[in-house]
Design a protein around this motif. Structure first.
Motif, mmCIF file in Angstrom:
data_model
loop_
_atom_site.group_PDB
_atom_site.id
_atom_site.type_symbol
_atom_site.label_atom_id
_atom_site.label_comp_id
_atom_site.label_asym_id
_atom_site.label_seq_id
_atom_site.Cartn_x
_atom_site.Cartn_y
_atom_site.Cartn_z
ATOM 1 N N ALA A 1 0.830 -1.207 0.000
ATOM 2 C CA ALA A 1 0.000 0.000 0.000
ATOM 3 C C ALA A 1 0.867 1.262 0.000
ATOM 4 O O ALA A 1 0.548 2.252 -0.669
ATOM 5 N N ALA A 2 1.968 1.226 0.737
ATOM 6 C CA ALA A 2 2.864 2.378 0.791
ATOM 7 C C ALA A 2 3.555 2.611 -0.556
ATOM 8 O O ALA A 2 3.871 3.755 -0.912
ATOM 9 N N LEU A 3 3.783 1.538 -1.309
ATOM 10 C CA LEU A 3 4.431 1.654 -2.611
ATOM 11 C C LEU A 3 3.461 2.067 -3.711
ATOM 12 O O LEU A 3 3.889 2.522 -4.782
ATOM 13 N N ASN A 4 2.178 1.899 -3.483
ATOM 14 C CA ASN A 4 1.180 2.206 -4.499
ATOM 15 C C ASN A 4 1.296 3.668 -4.926
ATOM 16 O O ASN A 4 1.295 4.581 -4.096
ATOM 17 N N GLY A 5 1.391 3.886 -6.232
ATOM 18 C CA GLY A 5 1.573 5.228 -6.760
ATOM 19 C C GLY A 5 3.022 5.631 -6.896
ATOM 20 O O GLY A 5 3.329 6.666 -7.497
ATOM 21 N N ARG A 6 3.929 4.807 -6.348
ATOM 22 C CA ARG A 6 5.362 5.103 -6.421
ATOM 23 C C ARG A 6 6.133 4.057 -7.222
ATOM 24 O O ARG A 6 7.277 4.295 -7.608
ATOM 25 N N ALA A 7 5.523 2.902 -7.417
ATOM 26 C CA ALA A 7 6.165 1.819 -8.167
ATOM 27 C C ALA A 7 5.082 0.993 -8.840
ATOM 28 O O ALA A 7 3.889 1.104 -8.502
ATOM 29 N N ASP A 8 5.490 0.158 -9.781
ATOM 30 C CA ASP A 8 4.553 -0.692 -10.515
ATOM 31 C C ASP A 8 4.734 -2.165 -10.206
ATOM 32 O O ASP A 8 3.761 -2.910 -10.141
ATOM 33 N N ILE A 9 5.970 -2.589 -10.037
ATOM 34 C CA ILE A 9 6.270 -3.983 -9.714
ATOM 35 C C ILE A 9 7.243 -4.016 -8.551
ATOM 36 O O ILE A 9 7.902 -3.011 -8.242
ATOM 37 N N VAL A 10 7.335 -5.165 -7.895
ATOM 38 C CA VAL A 10 8.217 -5.286 -6.742
ATOM 39 C C VAL A 10 8.963 -6.614 -6.815
ATOM 40 O O VAL A 10 8.410 -7.639 -7.198
ATOM 41 N N GLY A 11 10.251 -6.560 -6.482
ATOM 42 C CA GLY A 11 11.086 -7.756 -6.487
ATOM 43 C C GLY A 11 12.345 -7.518 -5.685
ATOM 44 O O GLY A 11 12.474 -6.500 -4.989
ATOM 45 N N GLN A 12 13.308 -8.424 -5.819
ATOM 46 C CA GLN A 12 14.467 -8.391 -4.930
ATOM 47 C C GLN A 12 15.794 -8.488 -5.671
ATOM 48 O O GLN A 12 16.814 -8.808 -5.058
ATOM 49 N N SER A 13 15.809 -8.171 -6.979
ATOM 50 C CA SER A 13 17.026 -8.445 -7.738
ATOM 51 C C SER A 13 17.671 -7.247 -8.421
ATOM 52 O O SER A 13 18.892 -7.237 -8.603
ATOM 53 N N MET A 14 16.934 -6.241 -8.818
ATOM 54 C CA MET A 14 17.538 -5.206 -9.658
ATOM 55 C C MET A 14 18.667 -4.458 -8.963
ATOM 56 O O MET A 14 19.645 -4.054 -9.593
#
Length: 285
Positions: free
Chosen positions: A185-198
């Protein structure tokens, strides 16, 4: 062919394997006739410990190093694992790096089995100081190579009939856990996808002067978005679509010139900004 620790072979291209290629014997699972495996199970002694296993192959005559990086090896920190891989790429003379992996959704408009080739990132990890020698100041303008991204997008469109997003923001978090509903919810509007590698890969690629771009497949909804996706469903996605992901990566390399680069990726790696400021002042005065 299996070889023990040895000198790092030369290669212009590299692939950091993720959830897709992890479930297949890439590139052996691909039907292409222009792929040749040159060496397998290559381990290299690096300043950060022994590297993971690499495979050296050619596609359309271009030499490629690949490894299954997106995961964890027992007793090896993610920071050291990243250093081992990118130190090897630097020794090999790699100038183009492709990454792939499964990700979760943050943008509620995304669905499972959507592809995204992001153009930016949001680093929420604690691995900010992961570097090789720290010699360079890294400017993170266009962190994902525009030239390589366009080639990757064109290859994806030729192989995939579903939805493909040509830009977006990848939020990087630490694992091994998934994010909580409050974090999504905190990431909503700030990012589109989430992961652990980039991250730290995008930093290390810039440090060694290589172009970097990634292809990411949405395999689960972020917590609190449309309910969860089972482990069995994610496994089905990986195994069903792994050959297609591999073919996209190979097609991208085929269409990428191993020599000339027309991007600014290398120029964004600087030993100091003072020289640029001095030159600018000299030009004006």
């Amino acid at each position: 062919m299996t070889e023990a620790k040895q000198q790092v072979p030369q290669a212009a291209f590299a692939i950091v394997g993720g959830s897709g290629t992890l479930s297949s014997d890439f590139p052996k699972n691909c039907a292409a006739g222009d792929v040749e495996i040159l060496a397998d199970n290559l381990h290299f002694a690096t300043p950060y410990g022994e590297s993971p296993a690499f495979r050296l192959f050619t596609v359309a005559g271009k030499r490629v190093l690949t490894c299954r990086m997106h995961g964890w090896r027992s007793g090896v920190t993610r920071a050291d694992a990243s250093r081992q891989v990118f130190w090897t790429f630097r020794e090999a003379g790699v100038t183009r790096i492709l990454s792939e992996g499964g990700v979760g959704t943050v943008n509620h408009l995304l669905d499972i089995r959507d592809f995204m080739v992001p153009d930016d990132y949001l680093d929420l990890s604690v691995r900010k100081d992961v570097m090789l020698d720290g010699r360079y100041l890294l400017l993170m303008q266009d962190p994902l190579c525009p030239e390589l991204r366009q080639t990757l997008l064109a290859a994806t469109r030729r192989r995939f009939q579903g939805r493909i997003f040509d830009r977006g923001i990848y939020a990087v978090t630490d694992g091994r856990h998934f994010e909580s509903a409050a974090e999504i919810a905190a990431l909503n509007g700030r990012a589109d996808i989430v992961g652990q590698s980039m991250c730290p890969e995008v930093y290390l690629a810039r440090e060694i002067g290589a172009c970097y771009a990634g292809l990411y497949y949405t395999v689960n909804y972020g917590e609190g978005l449309r309910g969860g996706v089972s482990h069995e469903t994610m496994a089905d996605i990986f195994y069903d679509d792994a050959p297609m992901i591999g073919e996209i990566l190979l097609e991208t390399i085929r269409k990428t010139d191993a020599g000339a680069r027309h991007c600014a990726c290398l120029a964004h790696r600087k030993e100091t900004l003072l020289k640029d400021v001095y030159n600018e002042c000299s030009d004006k005065g």
